[in-house]
Scaffold this motif. Structure first.
Motif, PDB file in Angstrom:
ATOM      1  N   PRO A 128     -30.646  49.527 -79.146  1.00  0.00           N
ATOM      2  CA  PRO A 128     -30.290  48.856 -77.888  1.00  0.00           C
ATOM      3  C   PRO A 128     -31.220  47.691 -77.562  1.00  0.00           C
ATOM      4  CG  PRO A 128     -30.187  51.235 -77.633  1.00  0.00           C
ATOM      5  CD  PRO A 128     -30.809  50.981 -78.970  1.00  0.00           C
ATOM      6  N   VAL A 129     -30.638  46.659 -76.969  1.00  0.00           N
ATOM      7  CA  VAL A 129     -31.351  45.433 -76.596  1.00  0.00           C
ATOM      8  C   VAL A 129     -31.093  45.174 -75.116  1.00  0.00           C
ATOM      9  CG1 VAL A 129     -31.410  42.928 -76.929  1.00  0.00           C
ATOM     10  CG2 VAL A 129     -31.175  44.455 -78.913  1.00  0.00           C
ATOM     11  N   GLU A 130     -32.146  44.843 -74.379  1.00  0.00           N
ATOM     12  CA  GLU A 130     -31.990  44.567 -72.945  1.00  0.00           C
ATOM     13  C   GLU A 130     -32.074  43.071 -72.675  1.00  0.00           C
ATOM     14  OE1 GLU A 130     -33.950  45.644 -68.568  1.00  0.00           O
ATOM     15  OE2 GLU A 130     -34.676  46.648 -70.387  1.00  0.00           O
ATOM     16  N   GLY A 154     -29.011  46.760 -62.232  1.00  0.00           N
ATOM     17  CA  GLY A 154     -30.034  47.219 -63.152  1.00  0.00           C
ATOM     18  C   GLY A 154     -30.773  46.147 -63.913  1.00  0.00           C
ATOM     19  N   PHE A 155     -30.549  44.869 -63.594  1.00  0.00           N
ATOM     20  CA  PHE A 155     -31.243  43.797 -64.305  1.00  0.00           C
ATOM     21  C   PHE A 155     -32.674  43.686 -63.779  1.00  0.00           C
ATOM     22  CE2 PHE A 155     -26.867  42.695 -65.129  1.00  0.00           C
ATOM     23  CZ  PHE A 155     -26.900  42.243 -66.438  1.00  0.00           C
ATOM     24  N   ALA A 304     -27.891  40.044 -81.015  1.00  0.00           N
ATOM     25  CA  ALA A 304     -28.555  41.323 -80.724  1.00  0.00           C
ATOM     26  C   ALA A 304     -29.002  42.010 -82.008  1.00  0.00           C
ATOM     27  CB  ALA A 304     -27.633  42.225 -79.922  1.00  0.00           C
ATOM     28  N   HIS A 305     -28.245  41.857 -83.067  1.00  0.00           N
ATOM     29  CA  HIS A 305     -28.656  42.413 -84.360  1.00  0.00           C
ATOM     30  C   HIS A 305     -29.919  41.733 -84.878  1.00  0.00           C
ATOM     31  CE1 HIS A 305     -25.576  45.296 -85.867  1.00  0.00           C
ATOM     32  NE2 HIS A 305     -24.815  44.711 -84.951  1.00  0.00           N
ATOM     33  N   VAL A 306     -30.055  40.428 -84.625  1.00  0.00           N
ATOM     34  CA  VAL A 306     -31.272  39.725 -85.024  1.00  0.00           C
ATOM     35  C   VAL A 306     -32.462  40.271 -84.249  1.00  0.00           C
ATOM     36  CG1 VAL A 306     -32.433  37.484 -85.100  1.00  0.00           C
ATOM     37  CG2 VAL A 306     -30.004  37.638 -85.673  1.00  0.00           C
ATOM     38  N   THR A 336     -27.938  46.314 -70.829  1.00  0.00           N
ATOM     39  CA  THR A 336     -28.132  46.848 -72.170  1.00  0.00           C
ATOM     40  C   THR A 336     -26.996  46.454 -73.106  1.00  0.00           C
ATOM     41  OG1 THR A 336     -29.326  48.743 -71.264  1.00  0.00           O
ATOM     42  CG2 THR A 336     -28.534  48.931 -73.532  1.00  0.00           C
ATOM     43  N   ILE A 337     -27.368  45.876 -74.238  1.00  0.00           N
ATOM     44  CA  ILE A 337     -26.427  45.584 -75.327  1.00  0.00           C
ATOM     45  C   ILE A 337     -26.673  46.621 -76.414  1.00  0.00           C
ATOM     46  CG2 ILE A 337     -25.652  43.860 -77.004  1.00  0.00           C
ATOM     47  CD1 ILE A 337     -27.121  41.768 -75.188  1.00  0.00           C
TER      48      ILE A 337
END
Length: 354
Positions: A128-130, A154-155, A304-306, A336-337
């Motif tokens: 997960p990435v925020e 939630g940011f 997000a994968h990077v 969240t991504i």
């Protein structure tokens, strides 16, 4: 595994509301989407988001370039993907949105054919990435309310667009602080200030009790000396964004001590170029930020994968698809991504069909 078809389409995605920055206002993301298909039926998807003041491309030009680039790939194998990406970028220099769309589709197909996530190409797994959320150039009352709603969702990190009149920018940022007292605030001037204006802005924010986490691209993209002067004049970390498209640009930032942070965007560097910029920044002990244009989930999840694969980013600004009225796949409008695989994990319906 050979490539048998490359399909390209324009992709128009209306925004929830007009989005204004110092370089202009957008109401629609006018993107380009590419599908690369292999002989066993595997399909990879890629996207580019041309923004003429930033990338120098219109949507029509990006579509035409991506189609021409696709012709180079048909009949080639996926295995030697780095050579294929280099060939496309060298054939169409400067066409960063079009070549990113083709590159992403190529690498997505490669990863899908091997049933691995895109993050694996960068040495990691899809975790997960925020992301932060961006407040555009709006009046203080609107900025305050947008900040309040973002905090309720939630940011914890907000980025405020600036680069217009300094006093108006200060009022907007102060309003964001009032609306969301606990969030971290970054500002992005998109080349709108001089070094003197940058210093005034930072001083005025300090006088108002607003702590800033970052000032992004305060001066013109080609003004390396001005960027360095900003860095010397303020205590807030300064990031280079439009200044850095290529690894060579990143090297120049390092040599001229022009920034504390490099904002990497796939829409400037591409995926493999991003890997090189990460290495340069880490070698020079500079922090990294990852940003976006106005991409859908295709481009956002690739980025997000990077992030997940490298583990290299201190600042994440991947909210482009949260500004869209409707995405290519259903998404939650939360910080969240959650990237998945294989590839970047996004399979849009009814895009680039045969």
């Amino acid at each position: 595994m050979k490539i048998v078809d490359v399909r390209v389409e324009p992709l128009d995605l209306p925004l929830v509301e007009p989005f204004e920055i110092s370089l202009g206002e957008r109401t629609t993301a006018k993107n380009v989407v590419v599908a690369v298909e292999t002989e066993d039926g595997t399909v990879g998807y890629g996207e580019g988001s041309p923004i003429p003041p930033v990338t120098g491309e219109t949507q029509a030009a990006a579509v035409a370039t991506a189609r021409a680039a696709g012709e180079l790939l048909v009949g080639e194998t996926l295995t030697n993907h780095r050579a294929r990406v280099r060939q496309v970028r060298e054939t169409f220099p400067g066409a960063v949105s079009a070549t990113l769309a083709v590159e992403t589709a190529l690498l997505d197909a490669y990863c899908r054919s091997r049933e691995i996530p895109l993050a694996a190409l960068f040495g990691g797994e899809p975790t997960p990435v925020e992301t932060d959320l961006t407040i555009p150039i709006v009046d203080p009352d609107d900025a305050r309310e947008k900040a309040r709603r973002a905090a309720e969702r939630g940011f914890d990190h907000l980025k405020v667009k600036t680069g217009s009149d300094v006093l108006a920018d200060v009022e907007r940022v102060a309003a964001v602080r009032e609306g969301a007292p606990a969030v971290e605030i970054k500002v992005d001037a998109n080349q709108g200030w001089t070094p003197a204006e940058t210093a005034r802005f930072a001083d005025f924010c300090a006088d108002r009790g607003v702590d800033l986490a970052l000032i992004e691209q305060p001066v013109r993209a080609d003004d390396f000396a001005g960027l360095a002067r900003c860095r010397e004049a303020v205590s807030v970390p300064v990031a280079a964004d439009e200044t850095v498209f290529t690894p060579a640009d990143a090297v120049r930032v390092v040599r001229e001590d022009a920034a504390d942070v490099i904002n990497l965007k796939l829409g400037k560097s591409g995926l493999l170029g991003a890997r090189d910029i990460v290495a340069i920044a880490e070698g020079a002990n500079l922090e990294l930020m990852i940003g976006c244009m106005l991409e859908s989930a295709i481009g956002i999840h690739a980025a997000a994968h990077v992030v997940a694969g490298t583990g290299a980013f201190s600042y994440v600004d991947l909210d482009g698809n949260l500004l869209l009225d409707e995405d290519v796949v259903p998404v939650e409008r939360i910080p969240t991504i959650e990237p998945t695989g294989p590839g970047h994990g996004i399979e849009p319906d009814a895009l680039c069909e045969r």
